[in-house]
Design an enzyme around this catalytic site. Structure first.
Site, PDB file in Angstrom:
ATOM      1  N   CYS A 295       0.803  -1.233   0.000  1.00 54.28           N
ATOM      2  CA  CYS A 295       0.000   0.000   0.000  1.00 54.28           C
ATOM      3  C   CYS A 295       0.825   1.268   0.000  1.00 54.28           C
ATOM      4  O   CYS A 295       1.935   1.316   0.527  1.00 54.28           O
ATOM      5  CB  CYS A 295      -0.884   0.063   1.239  1.00 54.28           C
ATOM      6  SG  CYS A 295      -2.020  -1.291   1.379  1.00 54.28           S
TER       7      CYS A 295
ATOM      8  N   GLY B  31       1.621  -0.294  -4.915  1.00 57.11           N
ATOM      9  CA  GLY B  31       0.378  -1.077  -4.990  1.00 57.11           C
ATOM     10  C   GLY B  31      -0.333  -0.751  -6.285  1.00 57.11           C
ATOM     11  O   GLY B  31      -0.744   0.388  -6.496  1.00 57.11           O
TER      12      GLY B  31
ATOM     13  N   ASN C  65      -1.429   1.625   5.470  1.00 58.21           N
ATOM     14  CA  ASN C  65      -0.345   0.837   4.891  1.00 58.21           C
ATOM     15  C   ASN C  65       0.284   0.024   6.014  1.00 58.21           C
ATOM     16  O   ASN C  65       0.717   0.592   7.024  1.00 58.21           O
ATOM     17  CB  ASN C  65       0.696   1.774   4.260  1.00 58.21           C
ATOM     18  CG  ASN C  65       1.983   1.067   3.823  1.00 58.21           C
ATOM     19  OD1 ASN C  65       3.058   1.640   3.884  1.00 58.21           O
ATOM     20  ND2 ASN C  65       1.897  -0.175   3.402  1.00 58.21           N
ATOM     21  N   GLY C  66       0.301  -1.280   5.867  1.00 62.28           N
ATOM     22  CA  GLY C  66       0.874  -2.128   6.911  1.00 62.28           C
ATOM     23  C   GLY C  66       0.030  -3.355   7.105  1.00 62.28           C
ATOM     24  O   GLY C  66      -0.728  -3.758   6.215  1.00 62.28           O
TER      25      GLY C  66
ATOM     26  N   TYR D  48      14.299  -2.411  -2.022  1.00 59.52           N
ATOM     27  CA  TYR D  48      13.443  -2.581  -3.190  1.00 59.52           C
ATOM     28  C   TYR D  48      12.168  -1.741  -3.193  1.00 59.52           C
ATOM     29  O   TYR D  48      11.783  -1.220  -4.231  1.00 59.52           O
ATOM     30  CB  TYR D  48      13.048  -4.063  -3.315  1.00 59.52           C
ATOM     31  CG  TYR D  48      12.116  -4.352  -4.453  1.00 59.52           C
ATOM     32  CD1 TYR D  48      12.578  -4.382  -5.769  1.00 59.52           C
ATOM     33  CD2 TYR D  48      10.760  -4.565  -4.223  1.00 59.52           C
ATOM     34  CE1 TYR D  48      11.716  -4.629  -6.816  1.00 59.52           C
ATOM     35  CE2 TYR D  48       9.892  -4.815  -5.272  1.00 59.52           C
ATOM     36  CZ  TYR D  48      10.359  -4.847  -6.572  1.00 59.52           C
ATOM     37  OH  TYR D  48       9.506  -5.083  -7.599  1.00 59.52           O
TER      38      TYR D  48
ATOM     39  N   SER E 205      15.095  -3.071 -11.321  1.00 63.91           N
ATOM     40  CA  SER E 205      15.362  -3.003  -9.886  1.00 63.91           C
ATOM     41  C   SER E 205      16.834  -3.161  -9.544  1.00 63.91           C
ATOM     42  O   SER E 205      17.288  -2.684  -8.516  1.00 63.91           O
ATOM     43  CB  SER E 205      14.533  -4.051  -9.146  1.00 63.91           C
ATOM     44  OG  SER E 205      14.830  -5.331  -9.660  1.00 63.91           O
TER      45      SER E 205
END
Lengths: 492, 492, 492, 492
Positions: free
Chosen positions: D23, D49, D124-125, D265, D306
């Protein structure tokens, strides 16, 4: 586009100058095709609500829900949808909505997972103290998704301090005022219930041993189920696999007040409601009308299709030929652009056209079921006149509709009802007929088999004609309003 | 889903056991709301084709086209669509398709840009040498988008060696065999044309000085246009801003052969076709039927809605009460899942329900317009019997339908037509009625005002009853087939 | 919404300040998964056209077509779509469109049924006399669906007086001026062809014995096909099941003029075009740029992603660190509402953000592939400055783009090209850099392995830089325009 | 389709072999374009997200909600959507979902109407005792729409016995275990809050006097807001129109444990999290890696995108050229049909292609950020080898990922993590590299500026590497599961 500004003409068949029943309910308990049968039952009840439909099924492990805006036949005809609703128990609901855009979260059946298990409820009617109850629940921490009175019932059930689900549900129902015919489904039980006055219909059927509940018998016919009996006013039936059907009467007994307008317009003519065939009642109404206010004429013409049975009854009683003087276009559109304002009465012509050759020079009795705002009557009469009719005599198969309904019917405000604003003579002038007559209230009671209306203790709910409401109207008295409530708003 | 495999029951009202007219055409020349009026006209012609509709307009500079799968009311009611079709000239088309999935590239009007300008064509009928012509054109380098006979006409026009557009169009039409009623639009002209036999109808109307062309008069009524006259068989009218209406007769003259089935079923009862009101003809048909094959009964019951006018005529002639013994569900779905195979006759019940209380113990005359495959009749009769009718006497408002139509009507192959496979007695057994009678061919001719059918020179095209086709059937003789042709395939 | 009027910021990655290649073509002949392989090939060619994609397959009996607006991955990933395209032969096309809304009828491959059989054509390039030819064809009676130059080619083939299909196709191609790399499919043959100048690329591959044609080698890699060779300028290869591959040279021979911009921007860095790896050329361009106009700096920063290979080449040659000073947002949106006009440069920020910590106080060399209108450069530079860069030196990996392309690339009109309106100094001022340098034309020729540009006989098409167009521009000279042509307009 | 059964290759960029942040949250208080700014902020947080996004705004009278499956740019770019969200206060959420099909009712922000007014929450979490709390609430009569831990928080707030909203909200938060960064909106207040350990990031910004809350600074940049400071672990900020920003610390203080994987990341390279630029950390990681496990090679190649910053850091530290040896296709499709199973490694090729000319015969250092299941690494290595690389040395910019995350990251079960099943040597064999090295845990701590990991009191949450979870995992210990709960099921 050149010319005057286009005006949108609403020709939605679901939005015209009629009262609208808001809901039909249906349920099947104990047939492997429960969902397909429920879809068919709802299709037969489509006239009770065209905006949206939903089905909840239970497969022994899980509840499954599908709810869609649109006709039953738009969504519940697909194998993929039916397969998403497995199980041998299912209930369904078809709905007409009163206000605003259709919103999926208002579509029933509503379903809630309680600590004790899932519970789905489909409801036809209207609760007159729902908002008052909702405010109370909200203060205690209940979070509402909608202002739906059905959700109020579910939260009352969830927060009840009683033990088993049926007890909690009865506890919740006892707090309600208003009209309801309910079909509910838990993991073990299907429940059918009518309010103590029995304002809305609910019947019991049998399909090879499976119990069926339905708003009307026409939905039993479509699946080949046998009509067993009406659920009685104030009765709750509890259907289980083990115990079959148990009937309880959890409410204080009252004299029934079945909605008399179900006979006039709402129910389908092939249904048998409260023991009486609707088509026969409508023909009797037509005959009463011919006796009460008959007059010499060449033709009896129905306003199709709602005026047809009464027109046949009138024609037979009066000995005047019944003819199709108005032809209905079955391909009803939603809203056409009006090409220019000197072409009037287009709205009505999208659905109806005068059969000019039949009408030219004739004295016509025009039969319709009711007058609501009068806008359609005005246009129909003008169309018939322009087609050459010599005289137009309008006969209405019910008394003047003067009051709003608060029991699950979409009625305009009282001030918009033509009969609340004008006398019969003024109405005749307004819609430009040579004569206008309504059925008397006693004529209507005679047509349904009574001698006359019992003014002390009326045998039916006839509040739309008389203003005599059989229950308290708490929210209305309190002037309760509630803000739009939701935990989860709908996406566009 | 448990139980037997689900079977899909087609209940599409457009796909049932009836013959289907394939098209309606309409045009307006010289009104600022040409497109909105055309949309309304097509809506009134919706019974002639429900699969798709299209409109082409011309605004003095450019042609504009909108074509959509679906009902007129699904698409041509939106302001945005109407606004994309500006101009005071427009033509439109509504279509029923015979085979396969509806494909947009078959939807009319077709439009082509010639070196000399744009040209749009809307066509009702069928060309019986279209494939033969198409093969010839293809060899010369014409690239086809469809197998549509209308496109054949357009390529013939494009590659004609004549001078002006009308000459080229006449040159093209002269190569055609079959039936056509055409409305076409170029930058300067609207053209209406019927084939030399006048198989399909086309009428001329007037709306405040603007010319209107329409398949039927009911579409003039909806926009308030005055009916002027029929376009005559073999006539071409050329409408221009300067010259008004010019009439020419570019074909070798022939005796007219108007389609008699337009009276039986295709046209709307409120239309006046070839000078006669359709509802009146259908009532006369019912009266003829009562005279030809009347019998004692308690009730006359129409199969709604196509049997209703004939049933009224029959009831009045026979002096037997007309009653609604079968109730129609107006909310027709597409295809429902059949819940299980011991519940039979569901298909018909999705649209119709027996009004049990009217039928119990009664001797019933059941009136329908025609029998095609017989599948629906079988189910209707069984439903009426199961509702308790004592005797069922079926009366059909036309002679036995024994032959396919090649003039723009969707008919099953001859081998699928019940009457081509069975005698009347066998049919009566098959559909399980106590008696069955069809109208005689002379009875039908009497109902439309003739003394009898002139076998030498029949006054109408009645090939579906008699097999007497009024034109050559070149493609059929040649056994011409054409591969699916297209420059541009349609996307899903 | 309060505040100033919202302005739409176009952030479509396909619509930014770049030149756009209009098409990629691909074909497989003789593999049972021809369609799936073609879908994959088109996906690898997606950078050559993002608006729409199409595939035509042939299964031995029938051709099948699917064409869709959108990315290959939006439509050609579904099993249902792949299954609608059976066969072991397939060709495909991915397209970028120059003008107006995307319209399905312009999507390729185009397919036509000739008298001799079906024929599908996919084309990359642009025909500079297409409209002139189209007018001629129309006068002869050909009816066009589009103004597409590919359709012109198909009508030329259909109306050719030659015998076999290949002869007719060659006859048609010989009438064309302009640039084309074509893959075509008939029932028996797959044909690949490049115009005599070889402006657009086309390569031949082999997948376990099946022939593959593709615009670039990266599409061979994705399906694991082996790169065989380039199709040569003016070569036509005809692939059949019996004869394998036949090569003919049907045109008058000319010196090749491959598009040099394919190296600068159009082709994917991992492709090998005309024998040379694109990434290596771009690194050489960067090195040339460092040699031609290098200067002291702390960092070399690419404008991602098109400037990255040249920036790496520059950094290595100059011995200055290569860093990601601008971060790209991979989730590119279409068009956002601009919140208010004091928040500037939002457009560029939707795709790019300055990596502030890297840039603060630094002397930055910013490398981009080209400048078209200059609008993006202006915003990028400002963003880099606002992030704290001390000096900004812009280096462009190509000469100034001063002329429109007429060979299949979407270029703004000359007057919109920044370099055609300003000197380099003026451009530097306009985009607000401390210095600006472009690669010289000879530097570019050196990077692709030539000593210098041969002014008499240029080795490449470099008209966008030099204005030296290698073909006639007939439509442009004639000022030919054509009205929107169509037999069948598209529905909304 | 002939050949072997097609296999669907998932190439969804959102579904590959990576860990996924679930999120991003964002909020604006006091700007007339609050919603447009929030849409832009969410666009910049899209990497956190990609499944769904939602915005709730308050216009002084009413809350407005829009929530949609899809990217921010798919829905929140339309003027019509922005206009349905008026007001100068708005919060938004973008979400990645862990399991099953995306369902709209799980999309945040969640909104509830309490008796005291509306309240919207974006989170978020992950709450590690959410299901345990939910069961308790359900027993008391709360009806849940989802199993979302955010809804648990809302019911805890609704049923709290405290007085004002903030007190009720704190009361609710104190019952939670786990990780959360929350942005909430009531009629008067915007609230931002991080859990006591500060596992997830949340920053404060300022846009011309309006307060902004965001998961990362890159979303401040996109709207031109100034970065003010991080919200601190255990801090709650309460923003009002009158009082500005008030900061409280309602929880027992703990040592912070920020998620170290945000540097590896999750966060965008241009963001500054907890005071440090992410790109710089990643370059330092690359340099550490070069120092810890450098070896002679010709090229350093990132797995794009990445691995790119670490590869640049490695190349600079090692003095080996950084090159683009793998080219990324930016047009990522969802799922293609695999043409046949002898064409292997197609999945990875849809996104990546080896730049063959760069790799042939070279000793390559391949840099990626992490190895999750190892499936992608295996294919990338094979692709690089097949392109001709002489040696392949894989270097991973983090320690082995051996444990699941329970704090808002979508991780496979431990048993699916390659590093939990194999030693480093076994992994090297499995993915077929010549050598494989991971960064050490102390190397990672050095790259973020610490001397080393403090094993007693770790400075970060590094549970995915070490298994050292900083909170209780109550639901997991209890093995709590909850049936699918819903009052209102979603429609298809």
């Amino acid at each position: 586009m050149s010319g005057p500004d286009p005006v949108e003409l609403s020709t939605n068949p679901f939005d015209d100058d009629k009262l609208h029943e808001e809901c039909g309910v249906f349920g099947v308990f104990g047939n492997p095709d429960a969902t397909a049968l429920t879809a068919l039952g709802l299709h037969a009840l489509q006239h009770r609500g065209q905006e949206a439909a939903g089905v909840v099924s239970f497969d022994g492990q899980q509840f499954h829900t599908e709810r869609h805006i649109g006709l039953v036949g738009d969504h519940f005809t697909k194998a993929s949808v039916i397969e998403r609703l497995p199980g041998d128990k299912a209930i369904g609901h078809t709905r007409y909505s009163t206000t605003g855009a259709p919103v999926l979260r208002n579509v029933q059946p509503l379903f809630a997972e309680f600590a004790a298990g899932g519970f789905a409820v489909a409801h036809n009617g209207n609760i007159t103290n729902a908002l008052t109850l909702q405010r109370m629940l909200q203060k205690r921490g209940s979070i509402f998704q909608s202002t739906s009175d059905t959700e109020t019932l579910i939260h009352l059930t969830a927060t009840s301090d009683r033990g088993h689900l049926v007890e909690r549900f009865v506890d919740a129902l006892r707090q309600l005022e208003g009209a309801y015919a309910i079909v509910a489904l838990s993991e073990k039980k299907m429940i059918g219930c009518r309010d103590p006055l029995g304002v809305r219909p609910l019947v019991l059927g049998d399909l090879d041993g499976a119990y069926v509940l339905s708003s009307e018998t026409c939905a039993l016919d479509i699946i080949g189920a046998r009509f067993v009996r009406d659920i009685e006013p104030g009765e709750m039936v509890i259907i289980t696999e083990e115990g079959g059907l148990e009937s309880i009467r959890p409410f204080i007994e009252q004299k029934p007040r079945f909605c008399i307008f179900e006979y006039v317009y709402f129910s389908r003519p092939d249904s048998i409601v409260e023991g009486t065939n609707v088509y026969s009642v409508r023909k009797s109404i037509g005959a009463e009308l011919a006796r009460e206010s008959g007059m010499p004429a060449d033709l009896v013409i129905p306003v199709p299709d709602s005026g047809t049975p009464a027109a046949i009854g009138y024609a037979q009683e009066a000995g005047i030929p019944f003819e199709l003087g108005i032809i209905r276009n079955h391909y009803v559109g939603r809203t056409f652009i009006e090409p220019s304002d000197h072409i009037r009465h287009l709205g009505v012509k999208l659905k109806h056209n005068a059969n000019r050759k039949m009408l030219e020079g004739k004295r016509v009795v025009l039969v319709d079921d009711s007058i609501v705002r009068g806008t359609t009557s005005l246009k129909i009469v003008q169309m018939v006149r322009e087609a050459g009719a010599g005289e137009v005599h309008m006969r209405i198969a019910s008394p003047p509709t003067m009051n709003s309904c608060f029991y699950g019917v979409d009625t305009p405000e009282k001030s918009k009802l033509l009969a609340s604003r004008m006398s019969i003579e003024e109405m005749a002038d307004y819609i430009k007929v040579d004569s206008l007559a309504f059925l008397t209230i006693d004529g209507l009671y005679r047509a349904v088999g009574e001698t006359k209306r019992n003014a002390e203790q009326p045998q039916f709910c006839d509040a739309c004609f008389t203003g005599d409401y059989p229950t308290r109207l708490t929210d209305r008295s309190n002037n309760t309003t509630v803000r739009q409530l939701s935990l989860l708003a709908e996406a566009g």
